[in-house]
Design an enzyme around this catalytic site. Structure first.
Site, PDB file in Angstrom:
ATOM      1  N   LYS A  81      11.811   1.079  21.855  1.00  0.00           N
ATOM      2  CA  LYS A  81      13.179   1.414  21.451  1.00  0.00           C
ATOM      3  C   LYS A  81      14.223   0.765  22.365  1.00  0.00           C
ATOM      4  CE  LYS A  81      13.288   6.087  23.557  1.00  0.00           C
ATOM      5  NZ  LYS A  81      14.391   6.004  24.511  1.00  0.00           N
ATOM      6  N   ASP A  82      13.797   0.244  23.520  1.00  0.00           N
ATOM      7  CA  ASP A  82      14.736  -0.462  24.402  1.00  0.00           C
ATOM      8  C   ASP A  82      14.925  -1.930  24.012  1.00  0.00           C
ATOM      9  OD1 ASP A  82      15.063   1.803  25.973  1.00  0.00           O
ATOM     10  OD2 ASP A  82      13.526   1.219  27.419  1.00  0.00           O
ATOM     11  N   ARG A 129      22.789   9.170  19.068  1.00  0.00           N
ATOM     12  CA  ARG A 129      21.944   9.470  17.903  1.00  0.00           C
ATOM     13  C   ARG A 129      21.546  10.940  17.894  1.00  0.00           C
ATOM     14  NH1 ARG A 129      16.774  10.562  17.868  1.00  0.00           N
ATOM     15  NH2 ARG A 129      16.541   9.802  19.996  1.00  0.00           N
ATOM     16  N   ARG A 151      22.811  11.179  32.004  1.00  0.00           N
ATOM     17  CA  ARG A 151      21.925  10.050  32.250  1.00  0.00           C
ATOM     18  C   ARG A 151      20.915  10.464  33.295  1.00  0.00           C
ATOM     19  NH1 ARG A 151      22.917   4.167  32.941  1.00  0.00           N
ATOM     20  NH2 ARG A 151      20.674   4.421  32.915  1.00  0.00           N
ATOM     21  N   ARG A 157      16.962  14.848  34.500  1.00  0.00           N
ATOM     22  CA  ARG A 157      17.392  15.559  33.291  1.00  0.00           C
ATOM     23  C   ARG A 157      16.863  16.989  33.253  1.00  0.00           C
ATOM     24  NH1 ARG A 157      18.239  11.241  28.539  1.00  0.00           N
ATOM     25  NH2 ARG A 157      18.745   9.467  29.830  1.00  0.00           N
ATOM     26  N   CYS A 244      27.589  -1.616  10.884  1.00  0.00           N
ATOM     27  CA  CYS A 244      27.839  -0.214  11.200  1.00  0.00           C
ATOM     28  C   CYS A 244      27.593  -0.013  12.687  1.00  0.00           C
ATOM     29  CB  CYS A 244      26.866   0.637  10.374  1.00  0.00           C
ATOM     30  SG  CYS A 244      26.554   2.288  10.976  1.00  0.00           S
TER      31      CYS A 244
END
Length: 319
Positions: A81-82, A129, A151, A157, A244
């Site tokens: 996904k990076d 997202r 972040r 986190r 978009c």
């Protein structure tokens, strides 16, 4: 005499080192050669800005690709996904191994689930997202919580929750599984609630296009069904990116009759980060047999989504 070690380029984070270590073991098995990890610091690792501000997907990838181009490493492992959706001609993704759990999860105080969080709860996520879909879910289910941009690595986190700064944080199941912390999850979010980032849970093993022997060896780690799924998801992302700037979620999953894989379903979502507007569509068809067929599946769904209003949605792009 033992053969020279293959050099695997990896980000320095605990998660990157864990997933690169797993790939290193697999590559050693198929090549019979030792693999050494070469730690590389990327801009995304040192910048404290939110990902949406510093350019989104490519910030964790560029330094690894530069090391490949300079011959400092033989291959690199990325979280898929990076990876930007355009692939440089001089590099090739030689393997996409079997995908980990693609879902997002919640780690909340007092072992709470998403729907148990009290009114006004603060949920940390660095992902527009996730914000868009969480806020939309809250609107449609009568929930009241605030999404807070954060972040940091997995430890940082989770620390926001254990120190009491936040009520919950959202993370990827795959990353927690890879660092052995999935037992801390308090709620697995169904993909019907939140669609993951395109390619979430999958790894990309990349090398230079001129290294035919290594490409052939790495190809033994490739899972064709995972590759077909993430190719469709990333094609959807690429086509939406062109028209978009809102955050994109996508997941291609395989539909079986209990015995064999019959069809592939591709779902996509874009939404405003406040959750007020979502465009979510899906399509189902034969499992793509080629890169071109998988790409076409994603492109066709993106075209439908743009026609349904996705083009009018603006937002921060980073996933």
């Amino acid at each position: 005499m033992t053969e020279k070690a293959l050099r695997l380029g990896t980000r320095r984070s605990k998660l990157a080192m864990a997933q690169s270590g797993q790939v290193a073991d697999a590559v050693s098995q198929v090549t019979g050669r030792p693999v050494e990890l070469v730690e590389i610091t990327t801009y995304g690792d040192v910048s404290r800005e939110h990902l949406a501000q510093i350019g989104g997907t490519g910030v964790f990838v560029a330094a690894l690709r530069e090391a490949l181009a300079r011959g400092e490493v033989d291959f690199a492992v990325h979280s898929l996904k990076d990876l930007p959706t355009t692939q440089p001609d001089e590099l090739v993704v030689a393997a996409i191994p079997v995908r980990e759990d693609p879902r997002d999860v919640i780690i909340a105080r007092d072992a709470l689930k998403l729907t148990d969080l009290p009114r006004g709860a603060r949920i940390g996520t660095g992902s527009p997202r996730r914000m868009a879909q969480l806020n939309a879910y809250a609107r449609t289910h009568g929930l009241d919580f605030e999404t807070v941009p954060i972040r940091g690595n997995v430890d940082t986190r989770i620390g926001y929750v254990t120190k009491g700064d936040l009520d919950a944080v959202v993370l990827a199941a795959a990353g927690l599984n890879r660092v052995g912390r999935s037992d801390e999850v308090t709620d697995f979010l169904s993909v019907d609630t939140i669609l993951p980032a395109p390619g979430q849970g999958a790894l990309a093993v990349e090398t230079t296009a001129d290294n035919a022997d290594l490409i052939a060896a790495l190809a033994q780690l490739d899972d064709p069904l995972t590759r077909a799924a993430v190719t469709a998801e990333r094609s959807l992302l690429a086509a939406l990116e062109a028209g978009c700037s809102a955050p994109v979620g996508a997941l291609a999953d395989l539909l079986t009759d209990g015995q064999s894989v019959k069809e592939m379903r591709l779902r996509g979502v874009v939404g405003s980060t406040d959750g007020s507007t979502l465009v979510q569509l899906s399509t189902t068809g034969p499992v793509p047999e080629t890169h071109e067929a998988a790409t076409a599946l994603g492109r066709e769904l993106a075209t439908e989504m743009l026609a349904q209003g996705a083009a009018g949605l603006m937002g921060e792009r980073a996933l």
